[in-house]
Scaffold this motif. Sequence first.
Motif, PDB file in Angstrom:
ATOM      1  N   ILE A  12     -67.305 -23.815 -86.798  1.00  0.00           N
ATOM      2  CA  ILE A  12     -67.617 -24.035 -85.333  1.00  0.00           C
ATOM      3  C   ILE A  12     -67.116 -22.858 -84.563  1.00  0.00           C
ATOM      4  O   ILE A  12     -65.839 -22.497 -84.847  1.00  0.00           O
ATOM      5  N   GLY A  15     -67.271 -16.715 -82.714  1.00  0.00           N
ATOM      6  CA  GLY A  15     -66.464 -15.503 -82.480  1.00  0.00           C
ATOM      7  C   GLY A  15     -66.363 -14.370 -83.497  1.00  0.00           C
ATOM      8  O   GLY A  15     -67.077 -14.807 -84.621  1.00  0.00           O
ATOM      9  N   GLY A  18     -65.224 -16.120 -86.861  1.00  0.00           N
ATOM     10  CA  GLY A  18     -66.016 -17.184 -87.400  1.00  0.00           C
ATOM     11  C   GLY A  18     -67.155 -16.352 -88.103  1.00  0.00           C
ATOM     12  O   GLY A  18     -67.656 -16.551 -89.321  1.00  0.00           O
ATOM     13  N   ARG A  38     -72.286 -20.925 -77.192  1.00  0.00           N
ATOM     14  CA  ARG A  38     -72.892 -20.008 -76.017  1.00  0.00           C
ATOM     15  C   ARG A  38     -74.330 -19.585 -76.686  1.00  0.00           C
ATOM     16  O   ARG A  38     -74.558 -19.758 -77.866  1.00  0.00           O
ATOM     17  N   GLY A  43     -68.134 -14.499 -79.018  1.00  0.00           N
ATOM     18  CA  GLY A  43     -66.788 -14.929 -78.478  1.00  0.00           C
ATOM     19  C   GLY A  43     -66.442 -13.869 -77.373  1.00  0.00           C
ATOM     20  O   GLY A  43     -67.308 -13.649 -76.549  1.00  0.00           O
ATOM     21  N   ALA A  45     -65.654 -10.978 -77.800  1.00  0.00           N
ATOM     22  CA  ALA A  45     -66.248  -9.374 -78.092  1.00  0.00           C
ATOM     23  C   ALA A  45     -67.493  -9.450 -77.831  1.00  0.00           C
ATOM     24  O   ALA A  45     -68.379  -9.309 -78.791  1.00  0.00           O
ATOM     25  N   LEU A  65     -57.664  -2.662 -83.603  1.00  0.00           N
ATOM     26  CA  LEU A  65     -56.963  -3.522 -84.605  1.00  0.00           C
ATOM     27  C   LEU A  65     -58.069  -4.117 -85.822  1.00  0.00           C
ATOM     28  O   LEU A  65     -57.517  -4.557 -86.692  1.00  0.00           O
ATOM     29  N   VAL A 272     -70.419 -27.906 -80.678  1.00  0.00           N
ATOM     30  CA  VAL A 272     -70.092 -28.977 -81.014  1.00  0.00           C
ATOM     31  C   VAL A 272     -69.016 -29.702 -80.283  1.00  0.00           C
ATOM     32  O   VAL A 272     -68.148 -29.577 -79.761  1.00  0.00           O
ATOM     33  N   LEU A 470     -61.388 -19.974 -73.864  1.00  0.00           N
ATOM     34  CA  LEU A 470     -59.894 -19.501 -74.302  1.00  0.00           C
ATOM     35  C   LEU A 470     -59.090 -20.419 -73.264  1.00  0.00           C
ATOM     36  O   LEU A 470     -59.048 -20.395 -71.888  1.00  0.00           O
ATOM     37  N   PHE A 476     -55.224 -14.539 -76.737  1.00  0.00           N
ATOM     38  CA  PHE A 476     -54.923 -14.577 -78.337  1.00  0.00           C
ATOM     39  C   PHE A 476     -55.027 -15.986 -79.016  1.00  0.00           C
ATOM     40  O   PHE A 476     -54.511 -16.147 -80.097  1.00  0.00           O
ATOM     41  N   HIS A 477     -55.641 -16.843 -78.390  1.00  0.00           N
ATOM     42  CA  HIS A 477     -55.405 -18.320 -78.763  1.00  0.00           C
ATOM     43  C   HIS A 477     -54.283 -18.831 -78.856  1.00  0.00           C
ATOM     44  O   HIS A 477     -53.888 -19.633 -79.887  1.00  0.00           O
ATOM     45  N   GLY A 516     -56.828 -10.603 -81.029  1.00  0.00           N
ATOM     46  CA  GLY A 516     -57.182  -9.205 -81.200  1.00  0.00           C
ATOM     47  C   GLY A 516     -58.388  -9.108 -81.890  1.00  0.00           C
ATOM     48  O   GLY A 516     -58.653 -10.182 -82.733  1.00  0.00           O
TER      49      GLY A 516
END
Length: 541
Positions: A12, A15, A18, A38, A43, A45, A65, A272, A470, A476-477, A516
């Motif tokens: 799901i 990002g 994922g 989307r 996500g 990025a 990172l 979802v 977000l 950062f979730h 990140g």
Amino acid sequence: MDGKARRDALIIGAGHNGLVCAAYLAAAGLKVTVLERRGVVGGAAVTEEFHPGFRNSVAAYTVSLLNPKVIRDLDLHRHGLRIVERRLANFLPLEGPQFLKIGAGKTSQEVAKFSARDALRLAPYAERLEKIADVLRDLVLETPPNVTAGGWFEALPELLRGAHLGKRIAKLDMTMRRELLDLFVKSAGDHLDTWFESAPIKAAYGFDGIVGNYASPYAAGSAYVLLHHVFGEVNGKKGAWGHAIGGMGAITQSMAKAAAERGVEIRLSSPVREVIVEAGRAVGVVTDQGETLRARSVVSNLNPRLLYGKLIDPAALAADFRERMQHWRCGSGTFRMNVALSELPDFSVLPGRSLAEHHTSGIIMAPSLAYMDQAYLDAKQHGWSKRPIVEMLIPSTLDDSLAPKGQHVASLFCQHVAPTLADGATWDARRDQVADVMIDLVNSHAPNFRASVLARQIMSPLDLERTFGLVGGDIFHGALSLDQLFSARPMLGYADYRGPLKGLYMCGSGTHPGGGVTGAPGHNAAREIIADFRRGRLKQA
Ligand SMILES: Cc1cc2nc3c(=O)[nH]c(=O)nc-3n(C[C@H](O)[C@H](O)[C@H](O)COP(=O)(O)OP(=O)(O)OC[C@H]3O[C@@H](n4cnc5c(N)ncnc54)[C@H](O)[C@@H]3O)c2cc1C
């Protein structure tokens, strides 16, 4: 209902984590479908055209990172990824009128303008930070020791993981172990105050402690956030930050290509709405369009609060688990803008509209830790500060694919706005007003700036939530605080990427090592899922 074809994993969210997870699973021979809400993968990025002829990274805007192993394993360079270094790391316009430049072999002479003592302290500071960052680098691709509720059989592998970790830390001498403890629990401000006496260098380094961290630089735990921002590298250069040609979307496009090449199916515009749970096991999902898809495992790339609060029937989760998840701390206090510019900013402290090295750097507009502290206090009280903290990056100085010739795009990453406004107003009502405050701040340093803005794209915390999912705009979730890190991310007992239901996994930034653009949670989750498949724990749904 989809057909009877075998499907091993449903992910799901597309990002970057994922996508990374999907690519590793597929490389191990698993059949994977990714469902993205989307119309585009990536996500936070992603790159978009926000004004005719002007493209930029919409949210995440600079790279460091992203784990080198992930780049290698997914062969991202072959799939089009190219990362370039900035000509100068950072530039801080200051009052006085003075400035500080960091990087390009100049830091020592630059810092000496403010304190000869601080200039001498730079090398030992960097050496120590580097050693601690190396410990972190070693840990990012590890599954944290999981606190188990079972007996010896369950506890043994976790004890071994703990011992493995202990061995790594044992390599540090006592001085470094003390430093490690400081960096995990102290404030960035207190830590930097022990090293340096002049304000500009503390501001330059301390900025990393408040990025995405809605707190004073003197809040306990902010030193860890600083550390989190230095464990990366650009093309082998440790701690450096760079630019992905084409913007951050180029990273996730290359990941999507790597995943597709391995046979991953990616479905866009497929939100979802529910995870199907049968007899305590996650067996599939239902999309907003009402389609049911079943699989042997379900993997979430979402903020854990979204997954457990919105997609899973509360009756399927223990009350204590649900309650803890409701209190998962989110909300980074960031406000993000992209601007199309007719010309480069002409800084009062370093005049000139022709491209110079400082235009390629991360331009930090916050001269001291005290200034950052005040910005936080203002935001707590009023929702934002009239003297906010802004880092500006002008990626078109390194990448001519983003703007028409002679013109530019800039990313404004603004820290310390309240995730929700105390006066009850919504961010929709305040978005433009606060955008003006941010433009005014840049204009106070570069007086041609306001007039050069041709168009702007604004992302308040609410926009970040609506667009990218977000929660509270949290980049950062979930906050990177000690209670939400490592074995406690997202909760003690669930740090091994497995959820509280059989067949349910987490691969997003709400798991170790956190937010990140790292690819690390996706990489680590895939390893655990593959292990469960090999052990025969996952059956056909
Ligand atoms: C403003 C901002 C600036 C940042 N700057 C940087 C930076 O410069 N450098 C850096 O390294 N990091 C930066 N970050 C942090 C970094 O971007 C994120 O931590 C990271 O991208 C998160 O990746 P992820 O794959 O874990 O999750 P996400 O990127 O959040 O992906 C989750 C995906 O799930 C999808 N989704 C949500 N709900 C559903 C649903 N119900 N069904 C299907 N799909 C769903 C979303 O649309 C999204 O595509 C920034 C973040 C923000 C917001």
